[in-house]
Design a protein around this motif. Structure first.
Motif, PDB file in Angstrom:
ATOM      1  N   GLN A  89       2.139   0.110   2.570  1.00  9.89           N
ATOM      2  CA  GLN A  89       3.123  -0.918   2.949  1.00  9.89           C
ATOM      3  C   GLN A  89       4.519  -0.351   3.176  1.00  9.89           C
ATOM      4  OE1 GLN A  89       5.325  -3.269   0.590  1.00  9.89           O
ATOM      5  NE2 GLN A  89       4.736  -2.507  -1.435  1.00  9.89           N
ATOM      6  N   ILE A  90       4.919   0.675   2.420  1.00 10.15           N
ATOM      7  CA  ILE A  90       6.250   1.244   2.617  1.00 10.15           C
ATOM      8  C   ILE A  90       6.320   1.977   3.954  1.00 10.15           C
ATOM      9  CG2 ILE A  90       7.974   2.836   1.711  1.00 10.15           C
ATOM     10  CD1 ILE A  90       7.675   0.340   0.045  1.00 10.15           C
TER      11      ILE A  90
ATOM     12  N   ASP B 268       5.606   7.602  -4.709  1.00  5.57           N
ATOM     13  CA  ASP B 268       5.277   6.651  -5.780  1.00  5.57           C
ATOM     14  C   ASP B 268       3.980   7.117  -6.435  1.00  5.57           C
ATOM     15  OD1 ASP B 268       5.050   4.532  -7.480  1.00  5.57           O
ATOM     16  OD2 ASP B 268       4.454   3.076  -5.954  1.00  5.57           O
TER      17      ASP B 268
ATOM     18  N   GLU C 137       6.553  -0.553   6.699  1.00  3.72           N
ATOM     19  CA  GLU C 137       7.901  -1.141   6.724  1.00  3.72           C
ATOM     20  C   GLU C 137       8.866  -0.211   7.451  1.00  3.72           C
ATOM     21  OE1 GLU C 137      10.393  -4.176   6.281  1.00  3.72           O
ATOM     22  OE2 GLU C 137       8.549  -4.294   5.098  1.00  3.72           O
TER      23      GLU C 137
ATOM     24  N   PHE D 258       9.282   8.969   0.572  1.00  4.84           N
ATOM     25  CA  PHE D 258       9.094   8.069  -0.565  1.00  4.84           C
ATOM     26  C   PHE D 258       7.885   8.531  -1.356  1.00  4.84           C
ATOM     27  CE2 PHE D 258       7.171   4.131  -2.382  1.00  4.84           C
ATOM     28  CZ  PHE D 258       8.178   3.842  -3.288  1.00  4.84           C
TER      29      PHE D 258
ATOM     30  N   LYS E 138      12.166  -2.024  -2.257  1.00  4.94           N
ATOM     31  CA  LYS E 138      11.974  -1.733  -0.836  1.00  4.94           C
ATOM     32  C   LYS E 138      13.280  -1.923  -0.057  1.00  4.94           C
ATOM     33  CE  LYS E 138       8.362  -3.755   0.754  1.00  4.94           C
ATOM     34  NZ  LYS E 138       7.388  -4.649   1.438  1.00  4.94           N
TER      35      LYS E 138
ATOM     36  N   THR F  91       5.108  -1.558  -4.759  1.00  3.92           N
ATOM     37  CA  THR F  91       6.567  -1.512  -4.796  1.00  3.92           C
ATOM     38  C   THR F  91       7.138  -2.888  -4.475  1.00  3.92           C
ATOM     39  OG1 THR F  91       6.552   0.810  -4.162  1.00  3.92           O
ATOM     40  CG2 THR F  91       8.593  -0.405  -3.802  1.00  3.92           C
TER      41      THR F  91
ATOM     42  N   ASP G 190       5.400   8.443   3.598  1.00  4.87           N
ATOM     43  CA  ASP G 190       4.996   7.572   2.493  1.00  4.87           C
ATOM     44  C   ASP G 190       3.912   8.311   1.722  1.00  4.87           C
ATOM     45  OD1 ASP G 190       4.320   5.529   0.785  1.00  4.87           O
ATOM     46  OD2 ASP G 190       3.608   4.147   2.329  1.00  4.87           O
TER      47      ASP G 190
END
Length: 227
Positions: A75-76, A140, A79, A138, A41, A36, A68
């Protein structure tokens, strides 16, 4: 992005108490490795701030759950963790990717803030998501799961399970809990997601949908409040 298997890439944490910390991306699959972008982000977390009326600067711990799903590198989730959201759930089904996440992200947990790691199909987290009153999710999913007309059966099945569990849980909520209940979902996709009818047509929750476009990627935002 076509990246050599031997070339290592790291994504920095943008904001919060882990700002600047580098997160390695997992090995590529079939010569490709997707992640992403910083643009999506930042947009994602701005929407979360507006939705919950908070500042995600990492200075204080916020009792907002973050999931996530289909995490890849995680990584999301990291974060969100860096910006103060807790607990954070990082979910990845693929064993190699999951082992990579554990090896590289387990040490990030500190200051009484919780990260939960799940090696599961993301659809199996629907029941746990329902139990949190304030939640951001989230998703993805790999783009190979999407049809050109915006249909994604895996995500349809996820929301079907989510609604089943939510309908059961609503009867256990107090009026105060119903008023506090606020869930926001972000779906990153190659085409706009077609919202299934059972999610759109309900008389016991309010649904709000927004679609944003960021450089060949869509971010579908779904907000749910109970009536």
């Amino acid at each position: 992005m076509n990246i050599s298997q031997r070339k290592k890439i790291h994504i920095p944490v943008i904001k919060g108490f882990l700002k600047g910390k580098k997160i390695p991306l997992p090995p590529s699959l079939k010569g490709y490795r997707n992640f992403t972008s910083g643009l999506i982000k930042e947009a994602l977390f701005q929407h979360i701030e507006n939705f919950f009326g908070v500042s995600l600067d990492g200075q204080k711990k916020l009792s907002i759950s973050f999931f996530d799903l289909c995490a890849g590198s995680g990584q999301i989730g990291i974060e969100a963790y860096s910006r103060g959201m807790t607990p954070v759930h990082i979910v990845e089904k693929d064993k190699k990717r999951f082992d990579f996440i554990l090896e590289n992200l387990k040490s990030f947990e500190k200051n009484g803030r919780r990260i939960h790691f799940h090696q599961k199909d993301f659809r199996r987290l629907a029941d746990e998501i329902v139990l949190s009153l304030k939640t951001a999710v989230f998703i993805d999913l790999p783009y190979t799961f999407w049809k050109k007309d915006g249909v994604c059966y895996h995500i349809d099945q996820f929301f079907m399970k989510y609604l089943e569990h939510l309908k059961k849980q609503v009867g256990l909520f107090s009026q105060e809990q119903k008023e506090r209940f606020a869930h926001i979902f972000f779906i990153q996709s190659p085409v706009p997601y077609v919202i299934p009818d059972n999610l759109k047509n309900s008389n016991w929750f309010i649904l709000d949908v927004d679609i944003k476009y960021y450089r060949k990627h869509y971010l579908v935002i779904i907000k749910i409040h109970l009536i």
